[in-house]
Design a protein around this motif. Structure first.
Motif, PDB file in Angstrom:
ATOM      1  N   MET A  77      -5.219  -0.433  -6.895  1.00  0.00           N
ATOM      2  CA  MET A  77      -5.061  -1.265  -5.704  1.00  0.00           C
ATOM      3  C   MET A  77      -4.917  -0.433  -4.430  1.00  0.00           C
ATOM      4  SD  MET A  77      -2.911  -4.598  -7.017  1.00  0.00           S
ATOM      5  CE  MET A  77      -1.434  -3.729  -7.539  1.00  0.00           C
ATOM      6  N   LEU A 112      -6.269  -4.963   0.328  1.00  0.00           N
ATOM      7  CA  LEU A 112      -5.770  -6.178  -0.309  1.00  0.00           C
ATOM      8  C   LEU A 112      -5.141  -7.102   0.730  1.00  0.00           C
ATOM      9  CD1 LEU A 112      -4.048  -4.830  -3.529  1.00  0.00           C
ATOM     10  CD2 LEU A 112      -6.281  -5.926  -3.332  1.00  0.00           C
ATOM     11  N   LYS A 113      -5.404  -8.371   0.592  1.00  0.00           N
ATOM     12  CA  LYS A 113      -4.768  -9.373   1.444  1.00  0.00           C
ATOM     13  C   LYS A 113      -3.439  -9.800   0.814  1.00  0.00           C
ATOM     14  CE  LYS A 113      -9.283 -11.163   2.873  1.00  0.00           C
ATOM     15  NZ  LYS A 113     -10.201 -12.331   2.855  1.00  0.00           N
ATOM     16  N   GLU A 116      -2.818 -10.892  -3.019  1.00  0.00           N
ATOM     17  CA  GLU A 116      -3.883 -10.439  -3.912  1.00  0.00           C
ATOM     18  C   GLU A 116      -3.376  -9.363  -4.861  1.00  0.00           C
ATOM     19  OE1 GLU A 116      -8.115 -11.208  -1.686  1.00  0.00           O
ATOM     20  OE2 GLU A 116      -7.185  -9.229  -1.445  1.00  0.00           O
ATOM     21  N   SER A 117      -3.947  -9.361  -6.072  1.00  0.00           N
ATOM     22  CA  SER A 117      -3.597  -8.380  -7.085  1.00  0.00           C
ATOM     23  C   SER A 117      -4.821  -8.123  -7.957  1.00  0.00           C
ATOM     24  CB  SER A 117      -2.446  -8.891  -7.947  1.00  0.00           C
ATOM     25  OG  SER A 117      -2.160  -7.980  -8.990  1.00  0.00           O
ATOM     26  N   GLN A 120      -6.327 -10.524 -10.609  1.00  0.00           N
ATOM     27  CA  GLN A 120      -7.069 -11.722 -10.206  1.00  0.00           C
ATOM     28  C   GLN A 120      -8.571 -11.420 -10.318  1.00  0.00           C
ATOM     29  OE1 GLN A 120      -5.521 -12.157  -6.247  1.00  0.00           O
ATOM     30  NE2 GLN A 120      -3.660 -13.184  -6.929  1.00  0.00           N
ATOM     31  N   VAL A 123     -10.539 -10.383  -7.207  1.00  0.00           N
ATOM     32  CA  VAL A 123     -10.149  -9.073  -6.676  1.00  0.00           C
ATOM     33  C   VAL A 123     -10.753  -7.969  -7.525  1.00  0.00           C
ATOM     34  CG1 VAL A 123      -8.204  -7.551  -6.158  1.00  0.00           C
ATOM     35  CG2 VAL A 123      -8.046 -10.007  -5.675  1.00  0.00           C
ATOM     36  N   ARG A 126     -14.307  -7.435  -6.715  1.00  0.00           N
ATOM     37  CA  ARG A 126     -14.518  -6.748  -5.436  1.00  0.00           C
ATOM     38  C   ARG A 126     -14.278  -5.246  -5.555  1.00  0.00           C
ATOM     39  NH1 ARG A 126     -10.966  -9.383  -2.438  1.00  0.00           N
ATOM     40  NH2 ARG A 126      -9.517  -7.766  -1.751  1.00  0.00           N
TER      41      ARG A 126
END
Length: 285
Positions: A77, A112-113, A116-117, A120, A123, A126
């Motif tokens: 992340m 990350l927004k 978000e993790s 998910q 994510v 992406r």
């Protein structure tokens, strides 16, 4: 490693909520304690030239003096507030710390927004394409560039050894960096590192004979359950190379247990891993 299995384990097992911690990352990060005798530190966003472009990163060090350097490779992340806080905490113990955005070829950090993790699916979809650029050769070149940059900083004492740490996908990156610069890297730590053992000639475990100093390999319990032979192969590799290494499965700690914004965050085991890291640095640096 970070995958669907990890998400399933997090759904079944204890999460940070079970340790009395709220789900907001900002409040969670604030709970990380400063060390006893913490020194004042100063941090800043930096950019570093590499053979493939310009990497964004965060550098933090004690406000005065020269200190051993530490390079941190984040988990999948990426560079984000949680890792900046971890870097600051380490700097408060007397280290000049650089934490990098390993995905700089594809995206700037943080990417990350809120909420978000990686577990998910959207994510994951992406992030995963960004990994294709992180070949062993690219990671090695990046590691050498980051070490060289650290050695130009006035806060870094180049007479003392340098440490590298890695979380999740950062574990192999730690190993590749240490193997590329054994003249500088005298300590390395992997926390729930992914794919440290493999059959390829350049698999991280095959690099052990080129390492110097001492190492900490902290293994998640669910990673060990899926690959129980990995710890044995790592122990054999370090023993054969006569490189001291503390290789331990952290019982009850799932993959991702160390970063304080992770769903799998396990505060007691994260603090134990942190203390073992500090003990390693004190001995080797």
């Amino acid at each position: 490693m970070c995958d669907n299995h990890t998400a399933d384990d997090n759904d079944r097992g204890p999460t940070r909520r079970d340790f009395g911690i709220g789900m907001g990352a900002a409040s969670l990060i604030a709970l990380l304690p400063s060390p006893a005798g913490a020194v004042p530190v100063a941090g800043r966003a930096v950019t570093i030239r590499t053979p493939d472009g310009t990497a964004d990163a965060y550098f933090v060090a004690p406000a005065t003096g020269r200190h051993p350097a530490v390079l941190i490779w984040p988990d999948i992340m990426g560079l984000r507030p949680a890792f900046e806080q971890m870097a600051r905490r380490l700097a408060e113990s007397g280290y000049a710390v650089l934490v990098v955005n390993q995905f700089y070829r594809s995206v700037k950090a943080p990417f990350l927004k809120p909420g978000e993790s990686f577990d998910q699916p959207a994510v994951r979809d992406r992030i995963m394409p960004w990994r294709t650029a992180l070949t062993p050769e690219a990671v090695t070149d990046d590691g050498k560039a980051f070490v060289a940059w650290l050695d130009t900083q006035k806060q870094v004492d180049t007479r003392r050894g340098l440490a590298v740490t890695g979380y999740c996908m950062g574990g192999p990156m730690m190993m590749r960096t240490a193997a590329a610069r054994p003249d500088r890297v005298k300590a390395g730590a992997s926390f729930h590192g992914a794919a440290l053992v493999g059959d390829a000639a350049d698999s991280p475990d095959k690099l052990v004979p080129t390492l110097k100093g001492g190492y900490l390999i902290a293994i998640a319990a669910n990673d060990d359950a899926r690959s129980p032979d990995d710890k044995t192969r790592l122990r054999q590799a370090f023993a054969a190379a006569k490189i001291p290494a503390e290789i331990e499965v952290y019982e009850g700690a799932n993959h991702g247990w160390c970063p304080p914004d992770s769903r799998a965050y396990n505060q007691p085991q994260a603090e134990r891993a942190w203390s073992r890291q500090l003990a390693l640095f004190k001995k080797q640096l």
